[in-house]
Design a protein around this motif. Structure first.
Motif, PDB file in Angstrom:
ATOM      1  N   ALA A   1      -8.521  -4.494   2.712  1.00 45.70           N
ATOM      2  CA  ALA A   1      -7.670  -3.691   1.834  1.00 45.70           C
ATOM      3  C   ALA A   1      -8.373  -3.385   0.518  1.00 45.70           C
ATOM      4  O   ALA A   1      -8.308  -2.258   0.011  1.00 45.70           O
ATOM      5  CB  ALA A   1      -6.357  -4.439   1.574  1.00 45.70           C
ATOM      6  N   ARG A   2      -9.072  -4.356  -0.016  1.00 48.50           N
ATOM      7  CA  ARG A   2      -9.786  -4.131  -1.271  1.00 48.50           C
ATOM      8  C   ARG A   2     -10.935  -3.137  -1.079  1.00 48.50           C
ATOM      9  O   ARG A   2     -11.187  -2.291  -1.945  1.00 48.50           O
ATOM     10  CB  ARG A   2     -10.307  -5.456  -1.816  1.00 48.50           C
ATOM     11  CG  ARG A   2      -9.192  -6.364  -2.334  1.00 48.50           C
ATOM     12  CD  ARG A   2      -9.727  -7.688  -2.858  1.00 48.50           C
ATOM     13  NE  ARG A   2     -10.654  -7.479  -3.956  1.00 48.50           N
ATOM     14  CZ  ARG A   2     -10.291  -7.214  -5.220  1.00 48.50           C
ATOM     15  NH1 ARG A   2      -9.005  -7.104  -5.540  1.00 48.50           N
ATOM     16  NH2 ARG A   2     -11.199  -7.062  -6.156  1.00 48.50           N
TER      17      ARG A   2
ATOM     18  N   ASN B   1       0.829  -1.207   0.000  1.00 49.70           N
ATOM     19  CA  ASN B   1       0.000   0.000   0.000  1.00 49.70           C
ATOM     20  C   ASN B   1       0.870   1.267   0.000  1.00 49.70           C
ATOM     21  O   ASN B   1       0.613   2.213  -0.753  1.00 49.70           O
ATOM     22  CB  ASN B   1      -0.929  -0.005   1.211  1.00 49.70           C
ATOM     23  CG  ASN B   1      -1.940   1.121   1.166  1.00 49.70           C
ATOM     24  OD1 ASN B   1      -2.529   1.392   0.119  1.00 49.70           O
ATOM     25  ND2 ASN B   1      -2.164   1.770   2.284  1.00 49.70           N
TER      26      ASN B   1
ATOM     27  N   GLN C   1      -7.423  -0.783  -2.347  1.00 49.65           N
ATOM     28  CA  GLN C   1      -6.107  -1.332  -2.675  1.00 49.65           C
ATOM     29  C   GLN C   1      -6.247  -2.519  -3.609  1.00 49.65           C
ATOM     30  O   GLN C   1      -7.196  -3.312  -3.494  1.00 49.65           O
ATOM     31  CB  GLN C   1      -5.376  -1.735  -1.396  1.00 49.65           C
ATOM     32  CG  GLN C   1      -3.903  -2.054  -1.617  1.00 49.65           C
ATOM     33  CD  GLN C   1      -3.174  -2.332  -0.314  1.00 49.65           C
ATOM     34  OE1 GLN C   1      -3.680  -2.055   0.781  1.00 49.65           O
ATOM     35  NE2 GLN C   1      -1.963  -2.874  -0.408  1.00 49.65           N
ATOM     36  N   ARG C   2      -5.284  -2.666  -4.501  1.00 51.32           N
ATOM     37  CA  ARG C   2      -5.322  -3.787  -5.446  1.00 51.32           C
ATOM     38  C   ARG C   2      -4.589  -4.972  -4.835  1.00 51.32           C
ATOM     39  O   ARG C   2      -3.375  -5.108  -4.949  1.00 51.32           O
ATOM     40  CB  ARG C   2      -4.701  -3.373  -6.779  1.00 51.32           C
ATOM     41  CG  ARG C   2      -5.457  -2.236  -7.463  1.00 51.32           C
ATOM     42  CD  ARG C   2      -4.815  -1.845  -8.774  1.00 51.32           C
ATOM     43  NE  ARG C   2      -5.046  -2.863  -9.781  1.00 51.32           N
ATOM     44  CZ  ARG C   2      -4.229  -3.066 -10.819  1.00 51.32           C
ATOM     45  NH1 ARG C   2      -3.125  -2.363 -10.939  1.00 51.32           N
ATOM     46  NH2 ARG C   2      -4.520  -3.985 -11.714  1.00 51.32           N
TER      47      ARG C   2
ATOM     48  N   ASN D   1       2.324   1.585  -3.328  1.00 53.69           N
ATOM     49  CA  ASN D   1       1.305   1.686  -4.377  1.00 53.69           C
ATOM     50  C   ASN D   1       1.498   0.642  -5.475  1.00 53.69           C
ATOM     51  O   ASN D   1       1.366   0.918  -6.679  1.00 53.69           O
ATOM     52  CB  ASN D   1       1.285   3.092  -4.996  1.00 53.69           C
ATOM     53  CG  ASN D   1      -0.089   3.438  -5.557  1.00 53.69           C
ATOM     54  OD1 ASN D   1      -1.093   2.843  -5.165  1.00 53.69           O
ATOM     55  ND2 ASN D   1      -0.138   4.392  -6.465  1.00 53.69           N
TER      56      ASN D   1
ATOM     57  N   LYS E   1      -8.122   0.660  -9.110  1.00 53.17           N
ATOM     58  CA  LYS E   1      -7.644  -0.200  -8.029  1.00 53.17           C
ATOM     59  C   LYS E   1      -8.562  -1.365  -7.693  1.00 53.17           C
ATOM     60  O   LYS E   1      -8.148  -2.300  -7.033  1.00 53.17           O
ATOM     61  CB  LYS E   1      -7.418   0.640  -6.768  1.00 53.17           C
ATOM     62  CG  LYS E   1      -6.214   1.561  -6.872  1.00 53.17           C
ATOM     63  CD  LYS E   1      -5.987   2.272  -5.554  1.00 53.17           C
ATOM     64  CE  LYS E   1      -4.716   3.111  -5.610  1.00 53.17           C
ATOM     65  NZ  LYS E   1      -4.466   3.799  -4.341  1.00 53.17           N
ATOM     66  N   THR E   2      -9.779  -1.326  -8.083  1.00 59.08           N
ATOM     67  CA  THR E   2     -10.690  -2.358  -7.615  1.00 59.08           C
ATOM     68  C   THR E   2     -11.115  -3.317  -8.707  1.00 59.08           C
ATOM     69  O   THR E   2     -11.768  -4.313  -8.423  1.00 59.08           O
ATOM     70  CB  THR E   2     -11.961  -1.729  -7.008  1.00 59.08           C
ATOM     71  OG1 THR E   2     -12.579  -0.900  -7.998  1.00 59.08           O
ATOM     72  CG2 THR E   2     -11.611  -0.899  -5.798  1.00 59.08           C
TER      73      THR E   2
END
Length: 480
Positions: free
Chosen positions: A253-254, A230, A258-259, A233, A469-470
């Motif tokens: 996180a998702r 994270n 976050q990926r 990135n 990111k998702t």
């Protein structure tokens, strides 16, 4: 020209299912459509009442692995042949350099071993240490060799365990190169301490294995790797998620954008930790792998993660050691070589426990057994999709077919089967690899050395807009 026409089936892709014939010519899918004509001399496969799906992609195998002083029973031929018998047509195995070994030296060794493969294969490369040469070799692997993922072991202290400095340097370099960092998430320091504690208490048998690797040890490492990713990135892929705590860390996180991607093993979805308490040492040791099998309550969490889209792929961590090899830990569970089989059984077990129970639709099954792995590792739609132009790697799936899984009938050279005695409904009737029928109703026709190395292109600069990111996607069309 070689051609195969699969006639009368229902094509199942990750996005939809539809009635169609599939024509394969010279290793590629030439056409998908209704009432296709068979070219002169074509082999015709009757798929009436069956599904036609992309061949399975197992993104986590260890063929011919040197580990804990011995080498796995299955090499790249026997392991990929077993996979073909179960409908898996591509594996992504692991190059694991020894500490201080140049990455390129290890990579060349594994490429040579894999030349005997019966099915297509690719490699993740482990980063087990760090200096400027590792930085350089990562670039060579991505740019010249088609490697777009790097593995990091957070466990196995005094062997291949990464410290945080190595994780940070490698994750940063992977982002620069357009490659995906992956992690084996277990806190190696805690495992080392807990193993000593168990042995000090006189717990020396296989039951000590799960006690020394509790869910909290996995969850801490997963959270730490996710936090590092994270800050930098960079996307991250967590292998063999085995417990609710790790699945929840990924989901959190998702949800925050976050990926993070998660992989689940067929074994962790269906086998629980009671196996370690069996008084038969060979039986209990046969299940020793890391992370270990968990309390049954964790299985629902893993299935829910797959259903919700927080977990994305299924694998096996196929790593077969025989009873004689496992016996090295007869008096010390920490010396039992870690590993179990499963490359042959994965699709049937997940279909039976997933689709037959209503947990998954057939299209969701395709997503978690091939399409998502192909997307995440940038070989989609060459692999993982039944579409014109794709590789003709296919499985014709009989949803009514049954089989009792057993070491007595498996193609793997291992002498143990973690799914022993399980009767499944839903099995492959035919497997096609490179447009050839390599398995037909129990007849395995695998050929040594015909498998091809699959280069996986890097993703675009900084993964083509990390703002996305998702979404689970393949940023670039794959060149063929």
């Amino acid at each position: 020209m070689s051609s195969v026409l699969i006639r009368g089936g229902t094509v199942v892709n990750a996005d939809r299912a539809f009635r169609a014939d599939v024509l394969c010519i010279d290793g590629k899918i030439a056409e998908v459509g209704d009432n296709l004509a068979a070219p002169a001399g074509a082999q015709v496969v009757d798929a009436g009442g069956q599904y036609v799906m992309p061949g399975g992609i197992d993104p986590h195998t260890h063929m011919q692995l040197p580990f804990m002083g011995t080498v796995t029973m299955d090499d790249f031929y026997s392991g990929t042949a077993a996979g073909l018998a179960g409908g898996t047509t591509t594996i992504i195995d692991f190059v694991i350099p020894s500490p201080k070994q140049p990455l390129m030296d290890a990579y060349r060794t594994w490429r040579e071993w894999a030349e005997k493969s019966a099915a297509d294969y690719s490699f993740h490369v482990a980063v087990t240490w760090w200096d400027e040469s590792v930085h350089r070799d990562m670039g060579t692997l991505v740019q010249d060799e088609g490697v777009n993922s790097f593995k990091h072991f957070m466990a196995y202290k005094n062997a291949i365990m990464c410290d945080d400095e190595t994780l940070v340097n490698s994750f940063k370099r992977a982002l620069e190169l357009g490659a995906m960092p992956t992690v084996h998430a277990e806190n190696g320091e805690l495992v080392y301490l807990l193993q000593a504690d168990m042995k000090a208490k006189g717990i020396l048998g296989p039951e000590g294995h799960p006690l020394s690797r509790p869910p909290a040890v996995e969850a801490e490492a997963a959270q730490r790797a996710i936090a590092i990713a994270n800050v930098l990135n960079v996307p991250i892929y967590v292998v063999h998620v085995s417990c609710a705590e790790s699945a929840e860390a990924i989901a959190r996180a998702r949800a925050a954008g976050q990926r993070v991607y998660g992989e689940v093993l067929a074994g962790h979805l269906t086998v629980d930790d009671s196996v370690y308490r069996n008084p038969d040492f060979a039986y209990a040791a046969g299940h020793v792998m890391s992370p270990p099998f968990r309390n049954k309550t964790n299985q629902d969490a893993l299935w829910h993660g797959l259903q919700a889209g927080h977990l994305h792929t299924t694998a096996t961590d196929h790593c077969t050691f025989c009873a004689a090899q496992k016996a090295a830990g007869k008096d010390d569970f920490s010396k039992i070589p870690n590993g179990c089989g499963g490359v042959e059984e994965r699709l049937a077990v997940i279909w039976d426990e997933g689709v037959n129970t209503g947990r998954l639709t057939p299209s969701e099954f395709v997503a978690i057994t091939s399409a998502n792995a192909a997307k995440l590792f940038n070989i989609y739609p060459r692999k993982g999709c039944v579409v014109a132009g794709a590789d003709a790697d296919l499985v014709v799936w009989d949803p009514a077919g049954t089989k009792t899984l057993s070491v007595k009938t498996q193609k793997s050279l291992g002498d143990f089967n973690i799914f022993e005695g399980r009767t499944v409904t839903g099995v492959p009737s035919h497997t096609l690899s490179q447009g050839k029928v390599v398995y037909a109703n129990g007849d395995l026709r695998a050929e040594r050395g015909v498998g091809k190395y699959v280069k996986r292109p890097p993703f675009g600069p900084q993964f083509d807009a990390l703002a996305k990111k998702t979404a689970l996607h393949a940023p670039h069309p794959v060149s063929r």
